[in-house]
Write a protein that holds these residues in place. Structure first.
Motif, PDB file in Angstrom:
ATOM      1  N   MET A   1       3.098  13.481 -15.143  1.00  0.00           N
ATOM      2  CA  MET A   1       2.775  12.779 -13.890  1.00  0.00           C
ATOM      3  C   MET A   1       3.609  13.372 -12.748  1.00  0.00           C
ATOM      4  N   LEU A   2       2.958  13.601 -11.617  1.00  0.00           N
ATOM      5  CA  LEU A   2       3.658  14.159 -10.461  1.00  0.00           C
ATOM      6  C   LEU A   2       4.568  13.112  -9.823  1.00  0.00           C
ATOM      7  N   PRO A   3       5.708  13.534  -9.272  1.00  0.00           N
ATOM      8  CA  PRO A   3       6.592  12.585  -8.584  1.00  0.00           C
ATOM      9  C   PRO A   3       5.870  11.907  -7.422  1.00  0.00           C
ATOM     10  N   ALA A   4       6.253  10.667  -7.155  1.00  0.00           N
ATOM     11  CA  ALA A   4       5.684   9.928  -6.022  1.00  0.00           C
ATOM     12  C   ALA A   4       6.097  10.594  -4.714  1.00  0.00           C
ATOM     13  N   MET A   5       5.395  10.239  -3.641  1.00  0.00           N
ATOM     14  CA  MET A   5       5.702  10.793  -2.330  1.00  0.00           C
ATOM     15  C   MET A   5       5.962   9.669  -1.336  1.00  0.00           C
ATOM     16  N   ILE A   6       6.690  10.024  -0.280  1.00  0.00           N
ATOM     17  CA  ILE A   6       6.942   9.135   0.852  1.00  0.00           C
ATOM     18  C   ILE A   6       6.411   9.827   2.094  1.00  0.00           C
ATOM     19  N   ASP A   7       5.498   9.188   2.792  1.00  0.00           N
ATOM     20  CA  ASP A   7       5.014   9.716   4.069  1.00  0.00           C
ATOM     21  C   ASP A   7       5.980   9.228   5.137  1.00  0.00           C
ATOM     22  N   ILE A   8       6.762  10.148   5.718  1.00  0.00           N
ATOM     23  CA  ILE A   8       7.828   9.712   6.625  1.00  0.00           C
ATOM     24  C   ILE A   8       7.345   9.463   8.045  1.00  0.00           C
ATOM     25  N   GLY A   9       6.046   9.677   8.328  1.00  0.00           N
ATOM     26  CA  GLY A   9       5.560   9.449   9.686  1.00  0.00           C
ATOM     27  C   GLY A   9       4.105   9.046   9.718  1.00  0.00           C
ATOM     28  N   VAL A  10       3.852   7.732   9.795  1.00  0.00           N
ATOM     29  CA  VAL A  10       2.483   7.203   9.817  1.00  0.00           C
ATOM     30  C   VAL A  10       2.355   6.244  10.995  1.00  0.00           C
ATOM     31  N   ASN A  11       1.377   6.475  11.852  1.00  0.00           N
ATOM     32  CA  ASN A  11       1.124   5.569  12.986  1.00  0.00           C
ATOM     33  C   ASN A  11       0.144   4.477  12.547  1.00  0.00           C
ATOM     34  N   LEU A  12       0.581   3.647  11.606  1.00  0.00           N
ATOM     35  CA  LEU A  12      -0.326   2.679  10.990  1.00  0.00           C
ATOM     36  C   LEU A  12      -0.702   1.542  11.933  1.00  0.00           C
ATOM     37  N   THR A  13       0.029   1.368  13.022  1.00  0.00           N
ATOM     38  CA  THR A  13      -0.338   0.333  14.001  1.00  0.00           C
ATOM     39  C   THR A  13      -1.413   0.838  14.962  1.00  0.00           C
ATOM     40  N   ASP A  14      -1.790   2.095  14.861  1.00  0.00           N
ATOM     41  CA  ASP A  14      -2.824   2.657  15.739  1.00  0.00           C
ATOM     42  C   ASP A  14      -4.147   1.918  15.561  1.00  0.00           C
ATOM     43  N   LYS A  15      -4.884   1.796  16.649  1.00  0.00           N
ATOM     44  CA  LYS A  15      -6.137   1.034  16.618  1.00  0.00           C
ATOM     45  C   LYS A  15      -7.168   1.651  15.680  1.00  0.00           C
ATOM     46  N   ARG A  16      -7.024   2.934  15.350  1.00  0.00           N
ATOM     47  CA  ARG A  16      -7.982   3.566  14.442  1.00  0.00           C
ATOM     48  C   ARG A  16      -7.845   3.045  13.017  1.00  0.00           C
ATOM     49  N   PHE A  17      -6.766   2.312  12.741  1.00  0.00           N
ATOM     50  CA  PHE A  17      -6.588   1.682  11.436  1.00  0.00           C
ATOM     51  C   PHE A  17      -6.860   0.177  11.472  1.00  0.00           C
ATOM     52  N   ALA A  18      -7.358  -0.307  12.590  1.00  0.00           N
ATOM     53  CA  ALA A  18      -7.481  -1.750  12.783  1.00  0.00           C
ATOM     54  C   ALA A  18      -8.352  -2.422  11.728  1.00  0.00           C
ATOM     55  N   ASP A  19      -9.381  -1.737  11.253  1.00  0.00           N
ATOM     56  CA  ASP A  19     -10.351  -2.376  10.356  1.00  0.00           C
ATOM     57  C   ASP A  19     -10.027  -2.230   8.872  1.00  0.00           C
ATOM     58  N   ASP A  20      -9.079  -1.368   8.524  1.00  0.00           N
ATOM     59  CA  ASP A  20      -8.884  -1.116   7.090  1.00  0.00           C
ATOM     60  C   ASP A  20      -7.455  -0.748   6.716  1.00  0.00           C
ATOM     61  N   ARG A  21      -6.474  -1.347   7.362  1.00  0.00           N
ATOM     62  CA  ARG A  21      -5.080  -0.982   7.078  1.00  0.00           C
ATOM     63  C   ARG A  21      -4.720  -1.180   5.615  1.00  0.00           C
ATOM     64  N   GLU A  22      -5.132  -2.299   5.045  1.00  0.00           N
ATOM     65  CA  GLU A  22      -4.796  -2.569   3.645  1.00  0.00           C
ATOM     66  C   GLU A  22      -5.438  -1.526   2.738  1.00  0.00           C
ATOM     67  N   ALA A  23      -6.669  -1.138   3.037  1.00  0.00           N
ATOM     68  CA  ALA A  23      -7.348  -0.119   2.230  1.00  0.00           C
ATOM     69  C   ALA A  23      -6.649   1.231   2.370  1.00  0.00           C
ATOM     70  N   VAL A  24      -6.148   1.539   3.559  1.00  0.00           N
ATOM     71  CA  VAL A  24      -5.415   2.793   3.775  1.00  0.00           C
ATOM     72  C   VAL A  24      -4.149   2.812   2.923  1.00  0.00           C
ATOM     73  N   ILE A  25      -3.432   1.697   2.889  1.00  0.00           N
ATOM     74  CA  ILE A  25      -2.214   1.595   2.078  1.00  0.00           C
ATOM     75  C   ILE A  25      -2.556   1.756   0.597  1.00  0.00           C
ATOM     76  N   GLU A  26      -3.651   1.152   0.167  1.00  0.00           N
ATOM     77  CA  GLU A  26      -4.052   1.231  -1.237  1.00  0.00           C
ATOM     78  C   GLU A  26      -4.492   2.640  -1.597  1.00  0.00           C
ATOM     79  N   ARG A  27      -5.242   3.308  -0.716  1.00  0.00           N
ATOM     80  CA  ARG A  27      -5.653   4.690  -1.000  1.00  0.00           C
ATOM     81  C   ARG A  27      -4.437   5.606  -1.091  1.00  0.00           C
ATOM     82  N   ALA A  28      -3.448   5.354  -0.258  1.00  0.00           N
ATOM     83  CA  ALA A  28      -2.220   6.141  -0.327  1.00  0.00           C
ATOM     84  C   ALA A  28      -1.541   5.941  -1.674  1.00  0.00           C
ATOM     85  N   ARG A  29      -1.433   4.697  -2.107  1.00  0.00           N
ATOM     86  CA  ARG A  29      -0.792   4.397  -3.388  1.00  0.00           C
ATOM     87  C   ARG A  29      -1.526   5.092  -4.524  1.00  0.00           C
TER      88      ARG A  29
END
Length: 263
Positions: A1-29
């Protein structure tokens, strides 16, 4: 299994994430990006990032700062507000701060004043700096150099500069944040040979989502929007240039990220 990663710069409060922030977090995981550091670019943005961190404790962290574009908004109460944000356990850096003389949405004088106050905050709190810079490298280096003995750590976020600029930051013992810019054959090709010049312990990776979607990503996202789930794609590109395996590169950058942000 590959080591986990940390994205050190995400503009998650941007309006382009307004409709699916939770899904974005889950896809990242699901993609192996287990923790995200949300970029604070204004007081309002930093406060919204804090609220998200409280909802997703242990997965999300944030930086508290005022971007140079918003430096004109930095008033008498801004420092106190940033001090309060910086005291939150999920706050891991001061920024995004620095100088941007490319667009000058705020005047150079306003940017310099706001940057000075945030440098002071990093020095007093011991939190690292999350730095932005465009067409202001010499001035920014001078300001960092003047207080380098007083702040702990700093990262040149979304580095896209020249070899000379890279070594200017490295000479001050700064970390370097690399994004999907390296996947753009039009603008990022000059960065590829520089990846080997970054000391092993000072490389950090980020998406800067929703911006800077890797141009060589296949299939291309229909929305055109970048996401933290694409961070492994950037890691593979870096590994191909440094001659490391993807697993080794990811393990190295994970250790760097945890040490830099105190995670």
């Amino acid at each position: 299994m590959l080591p986990a990663m940390i994205d050190i710069g995400v503009n998650l409060t941007d309006k382009r994430f307004a409709d699916d922030r939770e899904a974005v977090i889950e896809r990242a995981r699901e993609a192996g990006v287990s923790r995200l550091i949300l970029t604070g670019t204004s007081l309002e943005c930093s406060e919204r990032a804090l609220a998200l961190c409280e909802r997703f404790e242990g997965q999300l962290y944030f930086t508290a700062g005022v971007h140079p574009h918003h430096a004109s908004e930095f008033g008498a109460d801004s420092q106190r507000a940033l001090e309060s944000l910086a005291a939150h356990p999920a706050c891991v850096a001061i920024g995004e701060t620095g100088l941007d003389f490319c667009r000058n949405f705020s005047t150079p004088a306003e940017q310099t004043a706001a940057f000075e106050r945030q440098l002071e905050l990093a020095c007093s709190t011991g939190l690292p700096l999350f730095l932005h810079e465009r067409e202001a490298h010499s001035r920014q280096l001078d300001m960092l150099r003047a207080c380098r003995d007083d702040f702990e750590r700093a990262v040149a976020h979304c580095f896209t500069g020249t070899r000379e600029e890279l070594y200017g930051y490295l000479d001050l013992d700064l970390h370097i944040g690399i994004t999907g810019w390296i996947c753009d054959e039009r603008r990022g090709a000059h960065l590829l040979p520089l990846l080997r010049d970054i000391p092993p312990g000072r490389l950090l990776l980020e998406t800067d989502a929703p911006y800077l979607t890797p141009r060589d990503l296949r299939p291309k996202p229909k929305s055109g929007r970048n996401e933290p789930a694409y961070l492994p794609h950037i890691a593979r590109r870096v590994a191909s240039e440094t001659g490391e395996t993807e697993a080794a590169l990811r393990a190295r950058v994970l250790a760097n990220s945890e040490a830099f942000f105190g995670l």
